[in-house]
Structures are given as C-alpha cells and as structure tokens.
Design a protein around this motif. Structure first.
Motif, PDB file in Angstrom:
ATOM      1  N   VAL A   8      21.885   9.156  17.383  1.00 25.58           N
ATOM      2  CA  VAL A   8      21.709   9.823  16.096  1.00 25.58           C
ATOM      3  C   VAL A   8      20.232   9.708  15.729  1.00 25.58           C
ATOM      4  O   VAL A   8      19.675   8.610  15.690  1.00 25.58           O
ATOM      5  CB  VAL A   8      22.584   9.185  14.997  1.00 25.58           C
ATOM      6  N   PHE A   9      19.599  10.864  15.527  1.00 21.28           N
ATOM      7  CA  PHE A   9      18.202  10.917  15.111  1.00 21.28           C
ATOM      8  C   PHE A   9      18.164  11.175  13.611  1.00 21.28           C
ATOM      9  O   PHE A   9      18.792  12.112  13.136  1.00 21.28           O
ATOM     10  CB  PHE A   9      17.478  12.080  15.797  1.00 21.28           C
ATOM     11  N   THR A  10      17.414  10.374  12.875  1.00 17.86           N
ATOM     12  CA  THR A  10      17.203  10.601  11.447  1.00 17.86           C
ATOM     13  C   THR A  10      15.713  10.869  11.262  1.00 17.86           C
ATOM     14  O   THR A  10      14.881  10.004  11.537  1.00 17.86           O
ATOM     15  CB  THR A  10      17.631   9.383  10.609  1.00 17.86           C
ATOM     16  N   ASP A  32      16.181  12.268   5.876  1.00 18.44           N
ATOM     17  CA  ASP A  32      17.192  13.195   5.367  1.00 18.44           C
ATOM     18  C   ASP A  32      17.734  14.177   6.404  1.00 18.44           C
ATOM     19  O   ASP A  32      18.844  14.654   6.273  1.00 18.44           O
ATOM     20  CB  ASP A  32      16.649  13.973   4.163  1.00 18.44           C
ATOM     21  N   LYS A  33      16.996  14.470   7.453  1.00 21.14           N
ATOM     22  CA  LYS A  33      17.485  15.385   8.492  1.00 21.14           C
ATOM     23  C   LYS A  33      18.131  14.546   9.587  1.00 21.14           C
ATOM     24  O   LYS A  33      17.492  13.669  10.165  1.00 21.14           O
ATOM     25  CB  LYS A  33      16.333  16.203   9.068  1.00 21.14           C
ATOM     26  N   VAL A  34      19.394  14.814   9.864  1.00 17.01           N
ATOM     27  CA  VAL A  34      20.139  14.017  10.842  1.00 17.01           C
ATOM     28  C   VAL A  34      20.656  14.929  11.956  1.00 17.01           C
ATOM     29  O   VAL A  34      21.232  15.988  11.685  1.00 17.01           O
ATOM     30  CB  VAL A  34      21.326  13.275  10.170  1.00 17.01           C
ATOM     31  N   TYR A  35      20.407  14.515  13.192  1.00 18.34           N
ATOM     32  CA  TYR A  35      20.884  15.252  14.366  1.00 18.34           C
ATOM     33  C   TYR A  35      21.551  14.274  15.313  1.00 18.34           C
ATOM     34  O   TYR A  35      21.125  13.128  15.433  1.00 18.34           O
ATOM     35  CB  TYR A  35      19.715  15.933  15.092  1.00 18.34           C
ATOM     36  N   SER A  41      29.473  12.064  28.034  1.00 15.87           N
ATOM     37  CA  SER A  41      30.404  12.626  29.007  1.00 15.87           C
ATOM     38  C   SER A  41      29.762  13.844  29.680  1.00 15.87           C
ATOM     39  O   SER A  41      29.161  14.665  28.998  1.00 15.87           O
ATOM     40  CB  SER A  41      31.687  13.053  28.281  1.00 15.87           C
ATOM     41  N   PRO A  42      29.883  13.990  30.998  1.00 14.18           N
ATOM     42  CA  PRO A  42      29.252  15.127  31.682  1.00 14.18           C
ATOM     43  C   PRO A  42      29.822  16.485  31.257  1.00 14.18           C
ATOM     44  O   PRO A  42      29.177  17.507  31.430  1.00 14.18           O
ATOM     45  CB  PRO A  42      29.495  14.860  33.162  1.00 14.18           C
ATOM     46  N   THR A  43      31.002  16.501  30.673  1.00 14.02           N
ATOM     47  CA  THR A  43      31.604  17.774  30.277  1.00 14.02           C
ATOM     48  C   THR A  43      31.336  18.122  28.817  1.00 14.02           C
ATOM     49  O   THR A  43      31.693  19.212  28.370  1.00 14.02           O
ATOM     50  CB  THR A  43      33.133  17.741  30.495  1.00 14.02           C
ATOM     51  N   ASN A  44      30.724  17.212  28.069  1.00 16.82           N
ATOM     52  CA  ASN A  44      30.552  17.449  26.641  1.00 16.82           C
ATOM     53  C   ASN A  44      29.145  17.087  26.176  1.00 16.82           C
ATOM     54  O   ASN A  44      28.980  16.343  25.227  1.00 16.82           O
ATOM     55  CB  ASN A  44      31.599  16.635  25.858  1.00 16.82           C
ATOM     56  N   CYS A  45      28.118  17.598  26.850  1.00 15.42           N
ATOM     57  CA  CYS A  45      26.728  17.326  26.473  1.00 15.42           C
ATOM     58  C   CYS A  45      26.325  18.294  25.375  1.00 15.42           C
ATOM     59  O   CYS A  45      26.395  19.506  25.568  1.00 15.42           O
ATOM     60  CB  CYS A  45      25.809  17.495  27.677  1.00 15.42           C
ATOM     61  N   LYS A  46      25.920  17.762  24.209  1.00 19.96           N
ATOM     62  CA  LYS A  46      25.574  18.660  23.112  1.00 19.96           C
ATOM     63  C   LYS A  46      24.680  17.986  22.090  1.00 19.96           C
ATOM     64  O   LYS A  46      24.560  16.770  22.033  1.00 19.96           O
ATOM     65  CB  LYS A  46      26.831  19.172  22.421  1.00 19.96           C
ATOM     66  N   VAL A  47      24.050  18.848  21.275  1.00 24.02           N
ATOM     67  CA  VAL A  47      23.266  18.410  20.128  1.00 24.02           C
ATOM     68  C   VAL A  47      23.874  19.092  18.914  1.00 24.02           C
ATOM     69  O   VAL A  47      24.187  20.276  18.950  1.00 24.02           O
ATOM     70  CB  VAL A  47      21.788  18.842  20.275  1.00 24.02           C
ATOM     71  N   ALA A  48      24.064  18.337  17.835  1.00 23.40           N
ATOM     72  CA  ALA A  48      24.652  18.897  16.611  1.00 23.40           C
ATOM     73  C   ALA A  48      23.893  18.370  15.405  1.00 23.40           C
ATOM     74  O   ALA A  48      23.308  17.292  15.441  1.00 23.40           O
ATOM     75  CB  ALA A  48      26.123  18.513  16.515  1.00 23.40           C
ATOM     76  N   GLU A  49      23.922  19.150  14.343  1.00 19.69           N
ATOM     77  CA  GLU A  49      23.312  18.706  13.100  1.00 19.69           C
ATOM     78  C   GLU A  49      24.280  17.763  12.390  1.00 19.69           C
ATOM     79  O   GLU A  49      25.484  17.986  12.394  1.00 19.69           O
ATOM     80  CB  GLU A  49      22.987  19.911  12.217  1.00 19.69           C
ATOM     81  N   GLY A  50      23.761  16.683  11.822  1.00 22.74           N
ATOM     82  CA  GLY A  50      24.606  15.701  11.149  1.00 22.74           C
ATOM     83  C   GLY A  50      25.034  14.598  12.103  1.00 22.74           C
ATOM     84  O   GLY A  50      24.808  14.666  13.302  1.00 22.74           O
ATOM     85  N   ASP A  51      25.656  13.567  11.562  1.00 24.07           N
ATOM     86  CA  ASP A  51      26.147  12.438  12.359  1.00 24.07           C
ATOM     87  C   ASP A  51      27.590  12.720  12.771  1.00 24.07           C
ATOM     88  O   ASP A  51      28.528  12.434  12.031  1.00 24.07           O
ATOM     89  CB  ASP A  51      26.063  11.140  11.548  1.00 24.07           C
ATOM     90  N   ILE A  52      27.767  13.275  13.968  1.00 23.49           N
ATOM     91  CA  ILE A  52      29.115  13.625  14.442  1.00 23.49           C
ATOM     92  C   ILE A  52      29.877  12.399  14.954  1.00 23.49           C
ATOM     93  O   ILE A  52      31.058  12.483  15.235  1.00 23.49           O
ATOM     94  CB  ILE A  52      29.078  14.727  15.531  1.00 23.49           C
ATOM     95  N   PHE A  53      29.187  11.272  15.074  1.00 21.86           N
ATOM     96  CA  PHE A  53      29.831  10.059  15.591  1.00 21.86           C
ATOM     97  C   PHE A  53      30.335   9.155  14.475  1.00 21.86           C
ATOM     98  O   PHE A  53      30.900   8.103  14.748  1.00 21.86           O
ATOM     99  CB  PHE A  53      28.862   9.285  16.489  1.00 21.86           C
ATOM    100  N   GLU A  54      30.104   9.519  13.239  1.00 19.08           N
ATOM    101  CA  GLU A  54      30.557   8.760  12.071  1.00 19.08           C
ATOM    102  C   GLU A  54      30.150   7.290  12.150  1.00 19.08           C
ATOM    103  O   GLU A  54      30.957   6.391  11.960  1.00 19.08           O
ATOM    104  CB  GLU A  54      32.067   8.912  11.898  1.00 19.08           C
TER     105      GLU A  54
END
Length: 121
Positions: A32-34, A38-41, A47-60
């Motif tokens: 998680v990059f902050t 205020d901007k969180v990515y 996992s090799p099948t689910n490589c992604k970047v998303a806005e916000g903290d998707i890992f809670e």
C-alpha cells in the motif's frame, strides 16, 4: 515530473500480463502506497494470476508492506534521481512491514519507469 496518477497508471500497465508474472516471481507481496498522506494506491503481486494496481487500500490494512512518501519523492524515485534505499535513510520515505519486500521496490519502479511516456521523464 509525472503526476502520481500517471505513475500508478504506468505501474498498472507494468504488472499486467507476462510482465506482472515476471515481477510477481521476484516480489511476491501486497503493498500500500500512501502519497502526501491522502492518496492511497495498492499493488498486489501476491499471486501470478491476480497482479494489479488499484486506488485505495484494497487489503483493508493487511498488506505486507506500507510505503509512505511525498509526491515529490515518488517522482524522484521514478526518475532515478534517488534510490528507494537512499530516500529511506534520509527519512524521505517511511516503510512499515517486510523489509525484504522494501529492498525489491527498485524492480517495481524500474518496470513502471519503462511504461511511462518518455516525454514525462
């Protein structure tokens, strides 16, 4: 200098497809990059099948690594003006979590740099 949104859009391209699988073999983690507090990515290379970047903290709050810095420092790291390790030692970059992943951030930034439009560098 590239904006934060452009940098993470390029990172998203870098982790897509075979490039993402190659990075995932090296990195294997959730970050998680902050930026500017205020901007969180989120970067998921767990996992090799689910490589992604998303806005916000998707890992809670369950990421392997948290990286906190200013937009200026992120730009300097992307433009190779400063290495992540140097930024950390100078107090420009704050890290929580697995240090072994933090040491591998350079590979992710290099892959991101390749996907940025050349006029932005």
């Amino acid at each position: 200098m590239s904006s934060t949104a452009e940098v993470f859009a390029a990172m998203s391209e870098a982790v897509a497809g075979n490039g993402g699988k190659s990075l995932q073999r090296k990195f294997k983690g959730k970050v998680v990059f902050t930026i500017n507090g205020d901007k969180v990515y989120s970067l998921d290379l767990s996992s090799p099948t689910n490589c992604k970047v998303a806005e916000g903290d998707i890992f809670e709050g369950k990421s392997d690594l948290q990286v906190m810095c200013s937009e200026e420092v992120m730009g300097k790291m992307i433009n190779k003006e400063i290495q992540p390790q140097q930024a950390f030692m100078k107090g420009m970059l704050k890290i929580k979590g697995k240090m072994n992943l933090a040491m591998k951030l350079t590979a992710v930034l290099a892959a991101t740099r390749k996907k940025l439009p050349s006029s932005k560098l």
